[in-house]
Structure formats: structure tokens, C-alpha cells
Design a protein around this motif. Structure first.
Motif, short mmCIF file in Angstrom:
data_model
loop_
_atom_site.label_atom_id
_atom_site.label_comp_id
_atom_site.label_asym_id
_atom_site.label_seq_id
_atom_site.Cartn_x
_atom_site.Cartn_y
_atom_site.Cartn_z
N LEU A 282 0.83 -1.20 0.05
CA LEU A 282 0.04 -0.10 -0.04
C LEU A 282 0.85 0.82 -0.27
O LEU A 282 0.08 2.05 -0.68
CB LEU A 282 -1.38 -0.13 1.09
CG LEU A 282 -1.61 -0.74 0.56
CD1 LEU A 282 -2.84 -1.19 2.35
CD2 LEU A 282 -3.40 -0.76 -0.41
N GLU A 283 2.09 1.11 0.60
CA GLU A 283 2.77 2.18 0.94
C GLU A 283 3.41 2.76 -0.51
O GLU A 283 3.26 3.89 -1.45
CB GLU A 283 4.10 2.16 1.88
CG GLU A 283 3.86 2.36 3.11
CD GLU A 283 4.30 1.97 4.01
OE1 GLU A 283 4.43 2.77 5.16
OE2 GLU A 283 5.21 1.45 4.06
N SER A 284 3.62 1.54 -1.75
CA SER A 284 4.14 1.58 -2.55
C SER A 284 3.53 2.11 -3.84
O SER A 284 3.68 2.13 -5.07
CB SER A 284 4.97 0.68 -3.06
OG SER A 284 3.72 -0.77 -3.79
N GLU A 285 1.72 1.60 -3.52
CA GLU A 285 1.09 2.93 -4.04
C GLU A 285 0.95 3.80 -3.92
O GLU A 285 0.01 4.39 -4.50
CB GLU A 285 -0.01 1.98 -3.78
CG GLU A 285 -0.34 0.28 -4.50
CD GLU A 285 -0.61 0.05 -6.07
OE1 GLU A 285 -0.88 0.95 -6.29
OE2 GLU A 285 -0.43 -1.00 -6.80
N GLY A 286 1.32 5.23 -3.18
CA GLY A 286 1.20 6.23 -2.58
C GLY A 286 0.47 6.30 -1.58
O GLY A 286 0.19 7.45 -1.03
N PHE A 287 -0.07 5.31 -0.90
CA PHE A 287 -0.81 5.42 0.45
C PHE A 287 0.09 5.67 1.64
O PHE A 287 1.64 5.33 1.64
CB PHE A 287 -1.53 4.63 0.72
CG PHE A 287 -2.64 4.49 -0.27
CD1 PHE A 287 -4.03 4.78 -0.14
CD2 PHE A 287 -2.83 3.19 -0.96
CE1 PHE A 287 -4.75 5.15 -0.67
CE2 PHE A 287 -3.90 3.07 -1.98
CZ PHE A 287 -4.09 4.13 -2.36
N TYR A 288 -0.05 6.88 2.95
CA TYR A 288 0.61 6.70 4.33
C TYR A 288 0.13 6.27 5.25
O TYR A 288 -0.80 5.64 5.66
CB TYR A 288 0.34 8.72 4.19
CG TYR A 288 1.46 8.81 5.41
CD1 TYR A 288 2.60 8.76 5.75
CD2 TYR A 288 0.68 9.26 6.46
CE1 TYR A 288 3.04 8.94 6.74
CE2 TYR A 288 1.11 9.71 7.82
CZ TYR A 288 2.35 10.00 8.18
OH TYR A 288 3.35 10.09 8.98
N ILE A 289 1.27 5.33 5.56
CA ILE A 289 0.76 4.82 7.10
C ILE A 289 1.60 5.55 8.05
O ILE A 289 2.35 5.02 8.47
CB ILE A 289 0.82 3.39 7.29
CG1 ILE A 289 0.39 2.43 6.31
CG2 ILE A 289 0.35 3.20 8.64
CD1 ILE A 289 -0.52 0.63 5.79
N GLU A 290 -0.09 6.19 9.34
CA GLU A 290 0.84 7.01 10.31
C GLU A 290 1.73 5.96 12.01
O GLU A 290 2.62 6.19 12.52
CB GLU A 290 -0.15 8.09 10.73
CG GLU A 290 -0.40 8.08 12.24
CD GLU A 290 0.75 9.39 12.56
OE1 GLU A 290 1.41 9.84 13.05
OE2 GLU A 290 0.80 10.50 10.68
#
Length: 312
Positions: free
Chosen positions: A114-122
């Protein structure tokens, strides 16, 4: 407070060893054995999965497909919504699961993808230690979030512990709406294993099997919360629920088109009046999921984990 109830981004896990999971069958009364070898069952499930993904993508839904890991014995990995939920705040919740072999479905690689798809996990909020005490809360199977109105609905069962649900509501600032929903199994009333089998919460409406809530006070309370938040209540029968008519999810397609996603069996079980009422709000998209429904005891909604995470 969340800005949206529905999203265009959906995570789905393509099965590699799908079969009937004997560990979940003890309290999922929707599961049935079919007389086929596991390899044949998995092959059918993969075909159903691929065709479902294709239908969603044709409608403009952003489906992120991750393959299941072949190393673990994870027959139910096609239902990722039970172990994880993704929130607009950047928070991710990881949930405790009833069946031991389902715990192997939780994989770090999914977050990396998901991070590689541009999403940000806080932040990751992990409830899984409750498994050691024998308490469970199976993600958006157990918890239906009205994200905009800050309420969460939960039908208590061996897979949805009341205290754990209240803890979740405190952490994510939801008002808890708690009840018990039952189905008739061999003449006895037994708890329905997941809330999202008897109830689908959309932006402006709710498809729900109110007759499964045997306690009339609880039934009235659920209806009161739905009406207070402006939701049109579209009732389904217990027989329709058994065709997975409660296991639907509203998503966004291209040009912000509202879609209600369900299985072909669920669609077929609806009567004209129910379809008309749904179609006032959104378009229906359905796909044949017969093998996944029969062996897995879950349907379209269970296969989709909504991604509300912010973009980097």
C-alpha cells in the motif's frame, strides 16, 4: 471526524489455497462442504475472484490485488476485511481472529504494498494480543463503521467481544451500538458470526436483516440510530440473508459513481421493491461467487478491504 463513508480504493487478496476452513466452520453456519478436491475448489475460487476484480475495475474501482502467500495454510485469505482496517487518519487497525490458521493472513508485505501505491500509514493499532485471552474482534466483519456519523455497529458473537469492541470505539472515537443477531440452525437460534452478513451500511441507506435481532428493544435501538443518521432502512428477510443479501459494500467507481457491490446470489434473492429502493441511491454490481460463498461462508463484502488511508 471522517469526511467519507465510501472509497474508490479496495484491497483484495487473490487466493492460492482456498478451501472450506474446518476451523471456522464451528460457528460459521453459512459454510458448506462441496464434494470436490481442494485443488479444484481453489481453481474455481480463483476464476470467481478474477472475474469479480475485472467487473470492479471496469466500473472504475481502484482494486489493489495482492497474491496470497503460498507458505502458510491460509484457506480464508480471500477475506482480508477480517484482520485489518484502514482509516483516513492514517491509522491501521489489526484485529484478533478466532481461527488460528486465519492469524497467518496478517502480513507486513500488505502494508509495504500500500505504501508503494502511494498511501501513507501513520500508526498501527494492534489488538491481536487479545487472542491470548481468547477474545476476538474480526475487523469490518464484526464492526460496521458509520465513519461520517461516528457510530459503530456490532452484533456480538464468539468472534465479536463486547469489551474489545468498546475499546476499539474509544480508540477510534465511535459511539458503540451493540446488539445480538441470530439465525436458525437446526431449530435453534444461534449468533450470526459476523455483523456484515446481516447488515450493509452505505452513505444514505442501510440494507439490514432486522428480524435477526430477536430482542425487540435492541432491534428498535439499531433502527433508531440508523434513522437518526438519515439512513433509509431497506429490510431483508433471514432467507435473503442466507443468500448473502446483507453482505454488500458501497464503493466509488469512475466519476464518483456510487456502486453497491454484491454476489449474483444476493442480487437474485432481492425483490423488485428492494432493488428499486437500492437503485434510487446507486447502481448494483454483482458477480458470481458461488464457490467462495459455499465453502468460505463469506461473500462480496468480506472480500474487499476498503483503503481510506491518505495519499503521500
Amino acid at each position: 471526524m471522517a469526511d467519507r463513508q465510501i472509497t474508490n480504493n479496495i484491497l483484495m487478496i487473490r487466493p492460492v489455497q482456498f478451501r472450506m476452513n474446518e476451523q471456522t466452520a464451528v460457528n460459521n453456519y453459512f459454510q458448506e462442504d462441496i464434494n470436490l478436491r481442494n485443488a479444484a475448489i481453489n481453481e474455481r475460487a480463483q476464476k470467481e475472484f478474477d472475474s469479480f476484480v475485472e467487473k470492479l475495475r471496469e466500473k472504475g474501482v481502484n482494486v489493489i490485488v495482492e497474491n496470497d502467500d503460498e507458505k502458510g495454510d491460509t484457506p480464508d485469505s480471500v477475506f482480508p476485511n477480517n484482520w485489518v482496517s484502514f482509516h483516513e487518519s492514517g491509522n491501521v487497525a489489526i484485529y484478533p481472529m478466532f481461527a488460528e490458521n486465519r492469524r497467518k493472513e496478517r502480513r507486513e508485505e500488505i502494508f509495504m504494498r500500500l505504501e508503494s501505491e502511494g498511501f501513507y500509514i501513520e500508526n498501527i493499532i494492534d489488538y491481536t494480543s487479545a487472542e491470548n485471552e481468547g477474545f476476538f474482534l474480526e475487523g469490518t466483519g464484526s464492526v460496521l463503521m458509520d465513519r461520517v456519523n461516528e457510530r459503530a455497529y456490532c452484533a456480538l458473537s464468539p468472534r465479536a467481544d463486547e469489551e474489545l469492541f468498546i475499546e476499539f470505539c474509544e480508540d477510534f472515537e465511535y459511539t458503540p451500538v451493540i446488539f445480538t443477531a441470530n439465525q436458525t440452525v437446526e431449530g435453534k437460534r444461534m449468533p450470526i458470526y459476523h455483523t456484515n452478513v446481516m447488515m450493509c451500511l452505505a452513505e444514505n441507506f442501510c440494507v439490514i436483516c432486522l428480524e435477526s435481532i430477536d430482542d425487540l428493544k435492541e432491534r428498535k435501538n439499531v433502527a433508531k440510530h440508523l434513522k437518526a443518521t438519515g439512513k433509509e432502512i431497506i429490510e431483508i428477510s433471514e432467507a435473503q440473508m442466507h443468500q448473502f443479501a446483507g453482505n454488500m459494500l458501497q464503493v466509488l467507481g469512475s466519476n464518483n459513481t456510487r456502486l453497491l457491490v454484491m454476489s449474483a446470489a444476493a442480487h437474485k434473492s432481492l425483490n423488485k421493491s428492494q432493488i428499486d429502493r437500492i437503485e434510487k441511491h446507486c447502481e448494483i454490481v454483482s458477480s458470481n461467487l458461488e464457490t467462495i460463498e459455499t465453502c468460505g461462508g463469506g461473500s462480496a463484502r468480506c472480500m474487499m478491504a476498503e483503503v481510506f488511508l491518505p495519499k503521500k
